[in-house]
Write a protein that holds these residues in place. Structure first.
Motif, PDB file in Angstrom:
ATOM      1  N   MET A  18       0.864  -1.179   0.000  1.00 34.18           N
ATOM      2  CA  MET A  18       0.000   0.000   0.000  1.00 34.18           C
ATOM      3  C   MET A  18       0.897   1.224   0.000  1.00 34.18           C
ATOM      4  SD  MET A  18      -1.482  -0.240   3.884  1.00 34.18           S
ATOM      5  CE  MET A  18      -1.868  -1.983   3.693  1.00 34.18           C
ATOM      6  N   MET A  19       0.306   2.375  -0.378  1.00 31.25           N
ATOM      7  CA  MET A  19       1.117   3.571  -0.589  1.00 31.25           C
ATOM      8  C   MET A  19       0.448   4.802  -0.002  1.00 31.25           C
ATOM      9  SD  MET A  19       2.181   2.883  -4.569  1.00 31.25           S
ATOM     10  CE  MET A  19       3.277   4.291  -4.672  1.00 31.25           C
ATOM     11  N   LYS A  20       1.278   5.752   0.417  1.00 29.38           N
ATOM     12  CA  LYS A  20       0.738   7.068   0.735  1.00 29.38           C
ATOM     13  C   LYS A  20       0.060   7.627  -0.513  1.00 29.38           C
ATOM     14  CE  LYS A  20       4.908   8.390   1.622  1.00 29.38           C
ATOM     15  NZ  LYS A  20       6.117   9.210   1.921  1.00 29.38           N
ATOM     16  N   ILE A  30       6.302  14.450   8.104  1.00 27.59           N
ATOM     17  CA  ILE A  30       7.015  15.390   7.226  1.00 27.59           C
ATOM     18  C   ILE A  30       7.182  14.768   5.846  1.00 27.59           C
ATOM     19  CG2 ILE A  30       9.178  16.672   6.884  1.00 27.59           C
ATOM     20  CD1 ILE A  30       9.539  16.362  10.023  1.00 27.59           C
ATOM     21  N   ASP A  31       6.669  15.447   4.810  1.00 26.57           N
ATOM     22  CA  ASP A  31       6.706  14.905   3.440  1.00 26.57           C
ATOM     23  C   ASP A  31       6.756  16.064   2.453  1.00 26.57           C
ATOM     24  OD1 ASP A  31       5.627  13.607   0.872  1.00 26.57           O
ATOM     25  OD2 ASP A  31       5.628  11.889   2.215  1.00 26.57           O
ATOM     26  N   ASP A  32       7.358  15.827   1.293  1.00 23.61           N
ATOM     27  CA  ASP A  32       7.458  16.885   0.281  1.00 23.61           C
ATOM     28  C   ASP A  32       6.254  16.939  -0.649  1.00 23.61           C
ATOM     29  OD1 ASP A  32       9.080  15.496  -2.573  1.00 23.61           O
ATOM     30  OD2 ASP A  32       8.393  14.373  -0.831  1.00 23.61           O
ATOM     31  N   GLU A  71      -0.196  15.887  -1.289  1.00 25.68           N
ATOM     32  CA  GLU A  71      -1.247  14.877  -1.160  1.00 25.68           C
ATOM     33  C   GLU A  71      -0.948  13.894  -0.026  1.00 25.68           C
ATOM     34  OE1 GLU A  71       1.307  13.418  -4.758  1.00 25.68           O
ATOM     35  OE2 GLU A  71       0.714  15.319  -3.835  1.00 25.68           O
ATOM     36  N   ASN A  72       0.337  13.632   0.227  1.00 32.60           N
ATOM     37  CA  ASN A  72       0.707  12.738   1.327  1.00 32.60           C
ATOM     38  C   ASN A  72       0.524  13.417   2.687  1.00 32.60           C
ATOM     39  OD1 ASN A  72       1.387  10.846  -0.592  1.00 32.60           O
ATOM     40  ND2 ASN A  72       3.566  11.308  -0.539  1.00 32.60           N
ATOM     41  N   VAL A  73       0.831  14.711   2.731  1.00 29.98           N
ATOM     42  CA  VAL A  73       0.603  15.494   3.941  1.00 29.98           C
ATOM     43  C   VAL A  73      -0.895  15.536   4.252  1.00 29.98           C
ATOM     44  CG1 VAL A  73       0.697  17.847   4.874  1.00 29.98           C
ATOM     45  CG2 VAL A  73       2.701  16.876   3.734  1.00 29.98           C
ATOM     46  N   ALA A  74      -1.707  15.745   3.213  1.00 31.12           N
ATOM     47  CA  ALA A  74      -3.168  15.787   3.392  1.00 31.12           C
ATOM     48  C   ALA A  74      -3.691  14.444   3.895  1.00 31.12           C
ATOM     49  CB  ALA A  74      -3.843  16.174   2.081  1.00 31.12           C
ATOM     50  N   SER A 101       1.026  17.602  10.477  1.00 33.79           N
ATOM     51  CA  SER A 101       1.850  17.369   9.290  1.00 33.79           C
ATOM     52  C   SER A 101       2.520  18.647   8.802  1.00 33.79           C
ATOM     53  CB  SER A 101       0.996  16.780   8.160  1.00 33.79           C
ATOM     54  OG  SER A 101       0.405  15.561   8.561  1.00 33.79           O
ATOM     55  N   ILE A 102       3.699  18.468   8.225  1.00 32.01           N
ATOM     56  CA  ILE A 102       4.457  19.575   7.648  1.00 32.01           C
ATOM     57  C   ILE A 102       4.791  19.246   6.199  1.00 32.01           C
ATOM     58  CG2 ILE A 102       6.681  20.787   7.674  1.00 32.01           C
ATOM     59  CD1 ILE A 102       6.695  20.523  10.713  1.00 32.01           C
ATOM     60  N   HIS A 103       4.456  20.189   5.305  1.00 26.56           N
ATOM     61  CA  HIS A 103       4.864  20.055   3.907  1.00 26.56           C
ATOM     62  C   HIS A 103       6.300  20.565   3.787  1.00 26.56           C
ATOM     63  CE1 HIS A 103       4.574  21.478  -0.491  1.00 26.56           C
ATOM     64  NE2 HIS A 103       4.862  20.191  -0.462  1.00 26.56           N
ATOM     65  N   PHE A 104       7.212  19.671   3.429  1.00 27.27           N
ATOM     66  CA  PHE A 104       8.644  19.989   3.404  1.00 27.27           C
ATOM     67  C   PHE A 104       9.019  20.755   2.146  1.00 27.27           C
ATOM     68  CE2 PHE A 104      13.048  19.082   2.275  1.00 27.27           C
ATOM     69  CZ  PHE A 104      13.707  19.380   3.463  1.00 27.27           C
TER      70      PHE A 104
END
Length: 200
Positions: free
Chosen positions: A138-140, A163-165, A168-171, A180-183
């Motif tokens: 499965m995936m983010k 923390i992700d760049d 959609e993964n942050v959401a 969550s933090i958008h990197f």
């Protein structure tokens, strides 16, 4: 209170340039680097590989046929993985956070890439929990992959920071109540961490 900090790998801890791979394959193919990138990404092949639907050998056989690649399996793997370099600014942050917080890795990645990452870079040793997409199939930003990571870290959603760049993964993490933090870059990350009370 934050107890666990969850990091993405590509685009955060490691810089990534897939065109390096495509240009290297171009040397052993009848197709341009752009066509090669389309065959890997627009076709959905890379996503299915990261999802654990294909073995490395199957991906090699598919692309060897589609792109007329004149290389063996080992060379294919070497080129596939020659896309990463360390984001040097992030490592001091990880080392500082390790002193106070439990750290987890959560990455959409494939078997070739993750094996290479473990061999070439030493940052994995700082992490208490590792969840990679191809092993759990499965995936983010699928909700279940965040839940698995929280469970492995023995952490509630409101005790975790992600923390992700990719937005959609942050959401996806935020929907579960994970802060969550958008990197974007290391300096901004430090400012955002301090703004929410993280010791850094």
């Amino acid at each position: 209170m934050i107890k666990t900090i969850i990091f993405d790998i590509g685009g955060v801890i490691l810089n990534v340039d897939h065109m390096i791979m495509c240009r290297n394959y171009e040397k052993y193919s009848d197709f341009s680097a752009k066509k090669i990138k389309d065959a890997i990404f627009k076709s959905g092949l890379k996503q299915r590989f990261e999802h654990g639907d294909y073995t490395p050998k199957q991906v090699y056989e598919i692309l060897k046929k589609e792109l007329n690649l004149t290389i063996n399996f080992n060379m294919f793997k070497d080129i596939w993985s020659d896309i990463f370099w360390l984001n040097d600014q992030i490592m001091p942050i990880i080392r500082k956070l390790k002193k106070t917080y439990k750290l987890a890795l959560l990455s959409n990645t494939d078997m070739i890439h993750f094996n290479t990452i473990k061999r070439k870079f030493n940052f994995v040793k700082y992490f208490d929990v590792v969840v990679v997409s191809y092993t759990v199939k499965m995936m983010k930003p699928e909700q279940r992959i965040y839940e698995i990571t929280l469970k492995k870290a023995n952490t509630n959603a409101n005790e975790a920071l992600f923390i992700d760049d990719k937005e959609e993964n942050v959401a996806g993490a935020s929907k579960l109540g994970i802060k969550s933090i958008h990197f974007n870059n290391a300096d901004r990350l430090v400012r955002k961490l301090r703004a929410i009370g993280i010791e850094i």
